[in-house]
Design a protein around this motif. Structure first.
Motif, PDB file in Angstrom:
ATOM      1  N   ASP A 111       0.829  -1.205   0.000  1.00 56.05           N
ATOM      2  CA  ASP A 111       0.000   0.000   0.000  1.00 56.05           C
ATOM      3  C   ASP A 111       0.865   1.258   0.000  1.00 56.05           C
ATOM      4  O   ASP A 111       0.557   2.241  -0.689  1.00 56.05           O
ATOM      5  CB  ASP A 111      -0.928   0.000   1.218  1.00 56.05           C
ATOM      6  CG  ASP A 111      -2.010  -1.072   1.139  1.00 56.05           C
ATOM      7  OD1 ASP A 111      -2.196  -1.637   0.042  1.00 56.05           O
ATOM      8  OD2 ASP A 111      -2.655  -1.346   2.162  1.00 56.05           O
ATOM      9  N   GLU A 130       2.596   1.716  -3.489  1.00 49.98           N
ATOM     10  CA  GLU A 130       1.645   2.237  -4.480  1.00 49.98           C
ATOM     11  C   GLU A 130       1.505   3.751  -4.352  1.00 49.98           C
ATOM     12  O   GLU A 130       1.471   4.484  -5.342  1.00 49.98           O
ATOM     13  CB  GLU A 130       0.286   1.567  -4.300  1.00 49.98           C
ATOM     14  CG  GLU A 130      -0.756   2.037  -5.304  1.00 49.98           C
ATOM     15  CD  GLU A 130      -2.080   1.323  -5.150  1.00 49.98           C
ATOM     16  OE1 GLU A 130      -3.103   1.873  -5.603  1.00 49.98           O
ATOM     17  OE2 GLU A 130      -2.103   0.216  -4.583  1.00 49.98           O
ATOM     18  N   ARG A 131       1.456   4.227  -3.111  1.00 53.52           N
ATOM     19  CA  ARG A 131       1.309   5.665  -2.898  1.00 53.52           C
ATOM     20  C   ARG A 131       2.610   6.413  -3.186  1.00 53.52           C
ATOM     21  O   ARG A 131       2.588   7.578  -3.614  1.00 53.52           O
ATOM     22  CB  ARG A 131       0.853   5.920  -1.454  1.00 53.52           C
ATOM     23  CG  ARG A 131       0.422   7.337  -1.201  1.00 53.52           C
ATOM     24  CD  ARG A 131      -0.842   7.684  -1.964  1.00 53.52           C
ATOM     25  NE  ARG A 131      -1.028   9.125  -2.040  1.00 53.52           N
ATOM     26  CZ  ARG A 131      -2.059   9.714  -2.618  1.00 53.52           C
ATOM     27  NH1 ARG A 131      -3.016   8.970  -3.167  1.00 53.52           N
ATOM     28  NH2 ARG A 131      -2.150  11.027  -2.656  1.00 53.52           N
ATOM     29  N   TYR A 154       4.619   5.860  -5.591  1.00 54.02           N
ATOM     30  CA  TYR A 154       4.639   6.136  -7.031  1.00 54.02           C
ATOM     31  C   TYR A 154       3.885   7.434  -7.333  1.00 54.02           C
ATOM     32  O   TYR A 154       4.328   8.256  -8.139  1.00 54.02           O
ATOM     33  CB  TYR A 154       4.007   4.985  -7.807  1.00 54.02           C
ATOM     34  CG  TYR A 154       4.942   3.848  -8.106  1.00 54.02           C
ATOM     35  CD1 TYR A 154       5.869   3.945  -9.136  1.00 54.02           C
ATOM     36  CD2 TYR A 154       4.894   2.662  -7.378  1.00 54.02           C
ATOM     37  CE1 TYR A 154       6.727   2.883  -9.425  1.00 54.02           C
ATOM     38  CE2 TYR A 154       5.747   1.599  -7.657  1.00 54.02           C
ATOM     39  CZ  TYR A 154       6.662   1.719  -8.686  1.00 54.02           C
ATOM     40  OH  TYR A 154       7.522   0.685  -8.960  1.00 54.02           O
TER      41      TYR A 154
END
Length: 338
Positions: A85, A88-89, A91
């Motif tokens: 998680d 993903e953030r 990026y």
């Protein structure tokens, strides 16, 4: 024909593209990068030549040609939901600053040392380590040359910035939530050597004492995985089970839910369960887990900010950015059994 621009069996180069398009190498480079300068006719010829030759730019060579690599290296554990998680953030946050992410995972067959070394060897401007406060001793000197940011845990490594949620504050929130529901027999499944495991355990024990429940403190060693939660819960539920369990993280909490079902216990009627991290698995409709959530967007934003603005002075005291945890109440917790 493509073979006129490149020898058979050899990967085509920018020189081959320029030759086939009838332009200079510099002009071909500008056209392929979309930079202003070439005419539309020249750009079209270059693009057609690149397509015919099946040319792909060499990203590594492009990086070497720049003063900045514009790469943020990231290490993480592939089997942990929290790490995924956060990555993903990362990026998203990196892209907003014009940066890209180079991922180097830690696996059972690949150590943190190897993951970090790979990023350093690829000219990353900074390294973000997700899910672990461990910087191998023989790589600690890297922090004097490459900014390092730890996400999720405190560290004693020198010159290393930290962005974290205080684990003790999170488990204390969970204890107060359960006490408010009337629970007094509250157990904790610890995280072994996992990130912030000692801190989370300490927060549970302190909050239990503050609630006047020092004699009810019960800790069973577990770990970061679902199977760890199952095994620990089986030990807890064998005999006189508690009325509530605070697991080390969400994955372990899912294991507790499975063990409770296998033992014939109803959640939350017979047993309330709280996880930690606020990962996506906790929000799944068939899990619906009460959890202590970490501010994942906030953690990622702060990590990228620190990575993009390293210390001007190596002697400067490292940053320790602390973001408060949030309790998300769902259907896995309820009033204590009568």
């Amino acid at each position: 024909m493509a073979q006129e621009g490149a020898d058979r069996g050899r990967r085509p180069t920018l020189v081959d593209v320029a030759r086939l398009a009838g332009v200079s190498t510099a002009l071909a480079s500008l056209a392929l990068r979309g930079v202003a300068g070439p005419s539309e006719q020249s750009r079209e010829r270059v693009l057609r030549a690149a397509e015919e030759l099946r040319y792909r730019s060499n990203a590594a060579a492009s990086l070497l040609a720049r003063r900045r690599s514009e790469l943020v290296g990231v290490t993480c554990y592939l089997d942990r939901g929290f790490d995924a998680d956060v990555v993903e953030r990362l990026y998203v946050e990196a892209a907003e600053r014009g940066l890209d992410v180079l991922l180097s995972a830690v696996t059972p067959s690949r150590t943190a040392r190897q993951a970090i070394r790979t990023l350093a060897d690829n000219r990353c401007e900074a390294i973000v380590c997700v899910g672990s406060g461990v910087v191998p001793d023989d790589l600690a000197d890297l922090s004097e040359r490459v900014p390092i940011v730890i996400v999720g845990a405190a560290t004693t490594a020198p010159h290393v910035d930290v962005v974290r949620t205080p684990g003790d504050a999170g488990t204390a929130l969970a204890v107060r939530h359960l006490v408010g529901l009337g629970h007094t027999d509250i157990a904790h499944i610890a995280g072994g050597t996992g990130m912030s495991a000692d801190e989370r355990r300490s927060g549970y024990e302190t909050a239990m004492r503050e609630a006047g429940l020092a004699d009810r403190i019960r800790v069973v060693e577990g770990g970061p995985g679902e199977a760890d939660g199952v095994r620990a819960a089986e030990r807890l539920l064998d005999g006189a089970p508690p009325t509530a369990v605070i697991a080390y993280n969400d994955a372990a909490a899912v294991g507790v839910l499975a063990a409770a079902r296998a033992a014939g216990l109803r959640v939350p009627t017979d047993l309330s369960v709280v996880g930690y991290d606020g990962s996506r698995i906790a929000a799944l409709s068939y899990v619906d887990l009460t959890t202590v959530a970490q501010d994942i967007p906030g953690l990622a934003a702060e990590a990228v900010r620190l990575a993009d603005a390293p210390h001007a002075d190596p002697a400067e005291v490292p940053h320790d950015v602390v973001l408060a945890p949030i309790l998300i109440e769902r259907s896995s917790t309820g009033p204590a059994p009568r």
